[in-house]
Design a protein around this motif. Structure first.
Motif, PDB file in Angstrom:
ATOM      1  N   VAL A  66      -0.564  -0.872  -4.703  1.00  0.00           N
ATOM      2  CA  VAL A  66      -1.582   0.182  -4.828  1.00  0.00           C
ATOM      3  C   VAL A  66      -0.928   1.542  -4.602  1.00  0.00           C
ATOM      4  O   VAL A  66      -0.223   1.750  -3.608  1.00  0.00           O
ATOM      5  N   ASP A  67      -1.208   2.480  -5.534  1.00  0.00           N
ATOM      6  CA  ASP A  67      -0.748   3.852  -5.366  1.00  0.00           C
ATOM      7  C   ASP A  67      -1.634   4.732  -6.233  1.00  0.00           C
ATOM      8  O   ASP A  67      -2.174   4.286  -7.260  1.00  0.00           O
ATOM      9  N   TRP A 104      -9.682   2.352  -1.448  1.00  0.00           N
ATOM     10  CA  TRP A 104      -9.503   0.987  -1.958  1.00  0.00           C
ATOM     11  C   TRP A 104      -9.606  -0.030  -0.827  1.00  0.00           C
ATOM     12  O   TRP A 104     -10.214  -1.096  -0.988  1.00  0.00           O
ATOM     13  N   LEU A 105      -9.018   0.287   0.314  1.00  0.00           N
ATOM     14  CA  LEU A 105      -9.067  -0.628   1.457  1.00  0.00           C
ATOM     15  C   LEU A 105     -10.488  -0.897   1.912  1.00  0.00           C
ATOM     16  O   LEU A 105     -10.816  -2.012   2.353  1.00  0.00           O
ATOM     17  N   ASP A 145      -6.911   5.578  -4.614  1.00  0.00           N
ATOM     18  CA  ASP A 145      -6.744   6.164  -3.289  1.00  0.00           C
ATOM     19  C   ASP A 145      -6.738   4.998  -2.295  1.00  0.00           C
ATOM     20  O   ASP A 145      -7.723   4.268  -2.178  1.00  0.00           O
ATOM     21  N   CYS A 146      -5.629   4.803  -1.583  1.00  0.00           N
ATOM     22  CA  CYS A 146      -5.486   3.615  -0.740  1.00  0.00           C
ATOM     23  C   CYS A 146      -6.585   3.513   0.323  1.00  0.00           C
ATOM     24  O   CYS A 146      -7.076   2.418   0.621  1.00  0.00           O
ATOM     25  N   LEU A 188       2.522  -1.329   4.705  1.00  0.00           N
ATOM     26  CA  LEU A 188       1.770  -0.076   4.710  1.00  0.00           C
ATOM     27  C   LEU A 188       2.743   1.049   5.065  1.00  0.00           C
ATOM     28  O   LEU A 188       3.190   1.162   6.196  1.00  0.00           O
ATOM     29  N   PRO A 220       2.565   4.863   4.406  1.00  0.00           N
ATOM     30  CA  PRO A 220       1.935   6.079   3.893  1.00  0.00           C
ATOM     31  C   PRO A 220       2.832   7.294   4.052  1.00  0.00           C
ATOM     32  O   PRO A 220       3.734   7.315   4.902  1.00  0.00           O
ATOM     33  N   LEU A 254       0.836  -1.195   0.000  1.00  0.00           N
ATOM     34  CA  LEU A 254       0.000   0.000   0.000  1.00  0.00           C
ATOM     35  C   LEU A 254       0.871   1.246   0.000  1.00  0.00           C
ATOM     36  O   LEU A 254       1.861   1.314   0.724  1.00  0.00           O
ATOM     37  N   PHE A 255       0.474   2.246  -0.803  1.00  0.00           N
ATOM     38  CA  PHE A 255       1.313   3.417  -1.066  1.00  0.00           C
ATOM     39  C   PHE A 255       2.653   2.905  -1.597  1.00  0.00           C
ATOM     40  O   PHE A 255       3.717   3.194  -1.061  1.00  0.00           O
ATOM     41  N   CYS A 256       2.575   2.154  -2.671  1.00  0.00           N
ATOM     42  CA  CYS A 256       3.703   1.307  -3.096  1.00  0.00           C
ATOM     43  C   CYS A 256       4.875   2.097  -3.650  1.00  0.00           C
ATOM     44  O   CYS A 256       5.960   1.538  -3.815  1.00  0.00           O
TER      45      CYS A 256
END
Length: 774
Positions: free
Chosen positions: A640-641, A674-675, A670-671, A687, A689, A618-620
């Motif tokens: 995901v980004d 998406w979550l 948007d993480c 994770l 961020p 997440l926020f890759c």
């Protein structure tokens, strides 16, 4: 009727005690029934109760310490879960739970005592002190069968003799308990079961329970104190001020050339091994207190024992020397009692034969010394030669080391012939002393002083020509060799080591990135520019890199989009390696390069956990963690980004390592949103961020402090039963809200994820391992 400590008066016979008159409200507050005195009714001095077990989960506490270390104590208190409310020369007032108070007793390295204030009295006379002390419900705190003592300090009005004030309180306590129970406590001034503390000041007296019992500097390992001993908590403060925790974390050695009873080496070893300083003690003032929680105390002791056992496995080179044969014998005995025999080396050696220890492998470290200063071992005029010899030895044999010299005579310190870069004021009992800090490099020994006045406390010396180049050379010898030995191609070789050259220098293969931390407004622009020019020339010379391969940036405080926005358009990528993988980095177009160097251990950790797992990043960013997971055998990855640029960069990194394929998907989203919609399960989630983001594609802003509970909870919902969530961010003042994550096991693993090349900046990020509770 409920008394202040939560016991019903019906549970015991109400006592009829010949106290001076109290109104009904005061009687109810104290939980006793008052009979009139044969002496008639007199007004009792006002008594304010400061502690109530029934009503207080959070205690008001006061930790005392040697003068000059209250800031270190406040930092400790915060680490123990307390909240400092104010600092004074005498110590730190704080609030906290009983667990925080116990942790302070067990773990504080610099505190002298931990006091629990019980009551405050208006004191205009000795009778006021006696009557107020007698009115307090001591029976709620300890039984009449204990031994006790009263310590007093301060003065007010006619009470100018602390011993007399202590006797009045002792008489009040003994008389009350004798009248209530028919028994009286015995007095034991040496090691009482209960120690009461009285502090007099400006017409008031504060009565406290001394939770520590005896001063916390008495660790329990030192019987032979040698000549003019240094208290253990002051020794610990000297080591902390000297930067020993950082040196130890970096694997550096410690040398004490005049160790005496080995207090400094022992405290250094306990600190480096994470051994609780009070773990050897068997006596505390709370053990016979009725508010004591035995189960909680045993749990904290067991935790301390476990941490100490683990820490003892980390070997450090710590050496003490002394020319006195008797002092060496005493030091060896103290080492044995501290469980450090064979771990700390002590031997008889004169200062003239001092040299760096062989086991350090050439790595520079910390030399710390408490040489004689008139109060110890001789007069000042006889000791100037000792200090001069110490300076000569430092200059000729300890180049690149740090040194800290504790002295009560600053004039003796000048005889060393090395300029102190910083000076701290500390007190050895009533003696005002100085802790002189030295950065032992050639220029400090040979360049004349720019001025004859002392260096102001807490300030650094003015820059000296060649200072930056010499530090860079030293770092290449240490960090550079470490990187080469471990096959690390990209690393930080300089990180603001010298305040006047506030730069970071990162090596990316055959390229160098130099980032200047924006100078404060008080620094003249032309001087800052001159130092940058000097530094860039030194970097090119020392690292043998042509100027066209050095990229220079200025880092300013960033928020929102600016932190990750584009700053150039060269499109120039270079290929670098890490742990067998290849990555594309861009040194010119963005503030960050695409490869966070401080996350090197975190990426390795991801690789060690990913085999056979479904991995979520997440926020890759540029997908470096995904490369490690896929390369280690993750059977499926999702990255995901919100940034299309970074997702494309991540795909290129996967292609570069021949890892692209249908099992590895990339999602632009948007993480947070998406979550909320994702239903898949993952065995490993990373994770990471940003601290703050206000990207255009986001429905709302992201603040990692404000939103971390929501983020972690949403991500943890996707974990397999035995899955692991690694949560990281780079907010320096981040506070994890554990209470709002009660269904999860949260472990701070920051110390395991900050690499050696970032040891000067241990708060570069924080990292947490999060799993489901059973």
């Amino acid at each position: 009727m409920i008394n202040p400590l939560g016991r019903r008066n019906s549970d015991r016979a109400k006592a009829s005690v010949p106290f001076p008159s109290l109104d009904g409200q005061a009687q109810e507050c104290l939980g006793v029934e008052i009979a009139p005195s044969s002496r008639g009714f007199r007004s009792l001095p006002a008594v304010s109760l400061l502690y109530n077990r029934r009503m207080q989960d959070v205690l008001r506490l006061f930790a005392t310490c040697p003068k000059g270390v209250n800031d270190l104590l406040a930092a400790e208190v915060g680490a123990f879960g307390g909240s400092p409310t104010y600092e004074s020369a005498a110590g730190v007032a704080f609030t906290g739970t009983l667990e925080a108070a116990y942790r302070a007793c067990l773990w504080s390295r610099v505190a002298s005592r931990i006091l629990l204030p019980l009551a405050e009295l208006e004191v205009g006379s000795a009778d006021d002190l006696y009557e107020g002390g007698r009115a307090f419900p001591w029976e709620e705190h300890f039984s009449a069968g204990v031994t006790m003592a009263v310590d007093a300090s301060g003065r007010t009005g006619p009470l100018t003799h602390s011993h007399y004030a202590a006797l009045k309180v002792k008489d009040a306590v003994v008389d009350r308990l004798r009248d209530l129970t028919g028994r009286r406590p015995s007095v034991d001034l040496r090691r009482p079961d209960i120690r009461i503390n009285l502090r007099l000041n400006r017409g008031r007296g504060t009565l406290s329970l001394d939770l520590s019992g005896e001063s916390l500097h008495q660790r329990g390992y030192r019987l032979d104190r040698g000549e003019a001993p240094l208290k253990e908590n002051l020794a610990a403060a000297i080591l902390i001020r000297a930067g020993w925790p950082r040196v130890a974390a970096d694997g550096g050695p410690l040398v004490d050339p005049m160790c005496g009873s080995a207090t400094l080496p022992i405290e250094a070893a306990l600190m480096a091994a994470d051994v609780a300083p009070a773990i050897f003690r068997t006596h505390f003032g709370f053990l016979n207190w009725k508010g004591h929680d035995g189960r909680l105390w045993e749990r904290l002791q067991e935790e301390a024992r476990s941490r100490g056992q683990e820490g003892m496995e980390r070997r450090r080179v710590i050496v003490g020397y002394d020319s006195d044969r008797r002092a060496v014998r005493g030091a060896l005995a103290n080492l044995a009692r501290a469980g450090l025999a064979g771990r700390v080396h002590v031997e008889r050696r004169d200062l003239s034969s001092l040299s760096p220890p062989e086991g350090a492998g050439g790595r520079p470290g910390l030399l710390v010394a408490n040489p004689p200063y008139g109060e110890r071992l001789g007069r000042a005029d006889e000791l100037r030669g000792v200090y001069a010899e110490l300076g000569d030895v430092l200059r000729t044999r300890f180049q690149g080391w740090r040194a800290a010299v504790f002295t009560g005579d600053p004039d003796l310190g000048k005889a060393m012939g090395i300029r102190a870069v910083k000076i701290n004021n500390l007190y050895n009992g009533p003696i005002r002393c100085r802790l002189l800090h030295f950065d032992v490099r050639e220029e400090h020994g040979i360049v004349p002083r720019r001025h004859e006045g002392p260096v102001s406390e807490g300030t650094a010396a003015a820059p000296i020509p060649g200072m930056f180049a010499n530090r860079l050379r030293k770092n290449i010898r240490t960090i550079g060799r470490w990187a080469k030995r471990n096959g690390i191609e990209c690393y930080r070789v300089y990180d603001g080591d010298i305040p006047e050259y506030n730069l970071s220098v990162d090596i990316y293969g055959s390229w160098i990135q130099v980032a200047e931390y924006e100078a404060p407004a008080r620094v003249q622009e032309n001087k800052a520019a001159a130092r940058v020019k000097e530094a860039l020339e030194a970097i090119s010379d020392v690292l043998a890199v042509p100027g066209e391969r050095i990229v220079f940036k200025v880092r300013r405080r960033q928020r929102g989009v600016d932190q990750y926005g584009k700053h150039g358009d060269s499109g120039h990528f270079i290929e670098v390696g890490e742990a067998g993988f290849r990555f594309l980095v861009n040194l010119t177009d963005y503030l960050d390069t695409g490869l966070f160097l401080d996350h090197r251990p975190t990426r390795a950790m991801i690789g060690s956990l990913a085999k056979g797992r479904r991995f979520l990043n997440l926020f890759c960013y540029t997908g470096t963690a995904t490369v490690f997971a896929a390369g280690a055998g993750a059977r499926f990855t999702t990255s995901v980004d919100l940034s299309r640029t970074y997702l494309d960069w991540a795909r290129r990194n996967m292609d570069l390592n021949s890892l692209a394929g249908p099992a590895h998907r990339f999602v632009r989203a948007d993480c947070l949103r998406w979550l909320e919609k994702e239903r898949g399960r993952y065995g490993l989630i990373f994770l990471d961020p940003p601290t703050f983001s206000a990207s255009k594609g986001m429905v709302e802003t992201l603040d990692v402090q404000r939103d971390h509970v929501r983020l972690v909870t949403a991500a943890a919902r996707l974990l397999d039963e035995d899955g692991t969530l690694l949560f990281s961010n780079n907010r320096r003042d981040f506070k994890m809200d554990r209470d709002s994550l009660a269904g999860l096991h949260v472990e701070d693993i920051t110390g395991d994820t900050v690499p050696r090349d970032f040891a000067r900046n241990p708060r570069v990020h924080n990292c947490w391992r999060i799993t489901r509770k059973d």
